[in-house]
Design a protein around this motif. Structure first.
Motif, short mmCIF file in Angstrom:
data_model
loop_
_atom_site.label_atom_id
_atom_site.label_comp_id
_atom_site.label_asym_id
_atom_site.label_seq_id
_atom_site.Cartn_x
_atom_site.Cartn_y
_atom_site.Cartn_z
N ASP A 1 0.83 -1.21 0.00
CA ASP A 1 0.00 0.00 0.00
C ASP A 1 0.86 1.26 0.00
OD1 ASP A 1 -2.26 -1.55 0.02
OD2 ASP A 1 -2.48 -1.53 2.21
N PHE A 2 1.97 1.19 0.72
CA PHE A 2 2.85 2.36 0.78
C PHE A 2 3.44 2.70 -0.60
CE2 PHE A 2 7.34 3.79 1.08
CZ PHE A 2 7.10 5.08 1.51
N ARG B 1 2.25 2.02 -3.42
CA ARG B 1 1.18 2.40 -4.33
C ARG B 1 0.69 3.82 -4.05
NH1 ARG B 1 -4.26 1.00 -4.06
NH2 ARG B 1 -3.72 0.16 -2.03
N THR B 2 0.52 4.15 -2.75
CA THR B 2 -0.16 5.40 -2.41
C THR B 2 0.75 6.47 -1.82
OG1 THR B 2 -0.60 4.66 -0.15
CG2 THR B 2 -2.23 4.06 -1.83
N GLY B 3 1.89 6.07 -1.29
CA GLY B 3 2.74 7.06 -0.61
C GLY B 3 2.35 7.24 0.86
N THR B 4 1.33 6.51 1.29
CA THR B 4 0.95 6.57 2.71
C THR B 4 1.33 5.26 3.40
OG1 THR B 4 -0.89 8.08 2.33
CG2 THR B 4 -0.98 6.77 4.35
N TYR B 5 2.07 5.40 4.52
CA TYR B 5 2.38 4.22 5.33
C TYR B 5 1.39 4.20 6.47
CZ TYR B 5 5.09 0.55 7.51
OH TYR B 5 5.47 -0.66 8.04
N ASP B 6 0.56 3.17 6.51
CA ASP B 6 -0.54 3.14 7.49
C ASP B 6 -0.54 1.80 8.23
OD1 ASP B 6 -2.84 3.18 8.93
OD2 ASP B 6 -4.18 3.50 7.22
N GLU C 1 0.33 6.62 11.13
CA GLU C 1 0.55 6.72 9.70
C GLU C 1 1.36 7.96 9.33
OE1 GLU C 1 -3.83 7.53 8.52
OE2 GLU C 1 -2.62 8.85 7.24
N THR D 1 2.46 10.28 5.41
CA THR D 1 2.40 10.33 3.94
C THR D 1 3.60 11.10 3.43
OG1 THR D 1 -0.02 10.27 4.01
CG2 THR D 1 0.99 11.05 1.97
N ASP E 1 5.09 14.10 -3.03
CA ASP E 1 5.22 13.59 -4.39
C ASP E 1 6.68 13.55 -4.82
OD1 ASP E 1 2.55 13.22 -4.62
OD2 ASP E 1 2.16 15.13 -5.66
N LYS F 1 8.19 10.58 -3.43
CA LYS F 1 7.65 9.38 -4.09
C LYS F 1 8.36 9.13 -5.42
CE LYS F 1 3.30 7.00 -4.67
NZ LYS F 1 2.31 7.08 -5.73
#
Ligand SMILES: *Cc1c(COP(=O)(O)O)cnc(C)c1O
Length: 496
Positions: free
Chosen positions: A300-301, A303-308, A356, A358, A361, A364
């Protein structure tokens, strides 16, 4: 060129490699990173003519610049010896057009041996270099694999003691037997009534107990950690990526400069970070494919740039990858934050407070060579079964996660770049799941019956690490409550 180590969380003065190894973690809670990633001095062509030990020296000397040649070579020769059951140390096996880099030929048949067989020697050498008189006491909490690899690494090493805590009812029967039969006067193993988190919390509490540290000091002891965030575990892992490329080049499987992709079954992000370091040192690696199981925080990280990390913890058949906080990712975050310690510290703060963070860009964009993927339990089992049926090669559940992720990646992208998959455990370590994947009829067999059956159908000898625990005597039978850990440590160290 001298390489120093600085913290990812503040701009405090950098320390030498040996000091970073001794400390494990920086005082501000950050991880140590090299001030610069060195470039390989020899060509891959030259390296292709060398043994594993020689490549290890050529790579590690670039990172551990305050070690003398004699010191480093001595550590390497004590680590990568007959404890490994093959002279190549990390052999490559080709199956269905992919190269499996087998990292499980050490004492405990998991890839943790690649680093934990040398860490004790790096640590004692570091202690000597820094004129530390105390004996080093390694405290480790384990969910199964690290404990045994650390025990095997430290057993019999002078001026060290190791104490491992594991959840009494939370490890596999084979894992428990591997630990409680460990020989060596300086080894101690304790089952605690509690889960892995209780063991981990208890160990962390002992580490930060200043009173206790003073009492220990009086007795000539100090604590250290064999945890995977220690730079002394990361550096030895860079070696096998260099070795793998050089070996394939030497065998004519690659042309000079040809790029490869690398797929790594990932938990704490140490192994894949080592591959990233190898790429930056000049190994022609194109994509770094990070494979997760159903605990797919990293997928997920990327893909989205957010580590949750706010999600349920799923127990899978690849337990060494069941992890929601991948500690070593911090080293990559720090790097893509432009080595801005403040920026990184804020993100890590957010992870511990909010659960979490983020990335921007701009950050990323720098992850361009990484790809995340994940495999479900069913996909993992299917790959084990199919590979076995098609070519007779049996892989463990962790490696199978990587193989499944790789197949999905190829199906999606059509990328035909030659690929190395990090094979992180022997199938004999996870026999029950592996045999279940091949055929449900095996479910009724006992653990050691499964071992013998796997040996038969896979046409591979039972590894020494398994053979030796079959009839081994239980040596460690201490069990304690989670609030008794300090008393137990005191008793072992003769401090009562
Ligand atoms: C520890 C471990 C992993 C995960 O490696 P990280 O460096 O933590 O990402 C994968 N497979 C096996 C068998 C392991 O023991």
């Amino acid at each position: 060129m001298e390489i120093l180590y600085k913290s990812t969380r503040s701009d405090s003065a950098p320390v030498s490699a040996s000091q970073a190894i001794l400390k494990g973690l920086a005082d501000d809670g950050g991880l140590f990173v090299p001030t610069q990633l060195p470039k390989l001095e020899l060509s891959l062509e030259e390296l292709s003519k060398m043994t594993y030990q020689e490549v290890a020296y050529e790579v590690m000397k670039l990172f551990l610049t305050d070690f003398t040649e004699e010191e480093l070579k001595s550590c390497i020769s004590k680590a990568y010896d007959s404890k490994f059951d093959v002279s190549e140390i990390a052999p490559l096996v080709e199956a269905e057009g992919v190269y499996y880099l087998e990292l499980f030929h050490g004492a405990t048949i998991a890839f943790k041996d690649m680093a934990l067989s040398i860490l004790p020697h790096l640590l004692t050498t570091s202690a000597k270099k820094n004129r530390i008189q105390n004996d080093i006491v390694i405290l480790t909490a384990t969910s199964g694999d690290t404990g045994k690899a650390a025990l095997a690494g430290f057993a019999g090493v002078e001026h060290t003691k190791i104490i491992v805590f594991y959840p009494k009812n939370g490890v596999s029967p084979i894992q428990e037997k591997q630990m409680v039969t460990q020989v060596g006067d300086n080894t101690h193993v304790v089952g605690i009534h509690g889960n892995f988190d209780d063991a981990q919390t208890g160990v962390k509490r002992l580490f930060s107990d200043q009173e206790f540290a003073k009492e220990m000091e009086k007795k000539g002891y100090q604590f250290s950690s064999a945890n995977s965030i220690n730079i002394g575990r990361l550096v030895p892992q860079v070696v096998y990526y260099v070795y793998a490329y050089a070996t394939l080049l030497g065998q004519g499987k690659l042309s000079d400069g040809e790029k490869i992709n690398v797929v790594v079954p990932t938990g704490n992000f140490g192994n894949i970070l080592a591959a990233f370091y190898a790429k930056n040192m000049g190994v022609p690696i194109d994509k770094l494919i990070c494979a997760s199981n159903e605990n797919k925080v990293l997928f997920d990280f990327f893909r989205t740039g957010t580590y949750d990390r706010k999600r349920d913890f799923i127990l899978t058949s690849s337990p060494s990858m069941d992890i929601l906080i991948s500690s070593n990712l911090e080293r990559l975050i720090y790097r893509i934050a432009g080595e801005d310690a403040d920026k990184n510290a804020k993100l890590m703060q957010s992870l511990s407070n909010e659960g979490e963070y983020t990335i921007t860009d701009e950050m990323k964009e720098q992850l361009e060579s990484f790809r995340g993927g994940y495999a479900s339990e069913q996909e993992t089992f299917d790959v084990i079964k199919k590979l076995y049926e098609d070519c007779g090669y049996v892989i463990d559940t962790h490696t199978a996660v990587a193989a499944a992720v790789y197949q999905k990646y190829v199906a999606k992208t059509g990328d035909t770049t030659k690929t190395v998959i990090a094979s992180t455990a022997s199938p004999f370590k996870f026999t029950r799941s592996v045999m279940h994947a091949i055929d449900g009829k095996y479910d009724a067999l006992s653990d050691f019956e499964l071992v013998d059956e796997l040996s038969r159908i896979g046409n591979v000898a039972v590894p020494g690490a398994i053979e030796e625990i079959r009839d081994a005597k239980v040596i460690h039978d201490t069990v304690c409550e989670k609030d008794e850990m300090k008393d137990v440590v005191k008793r072992f160290l003769g401090m009562e």
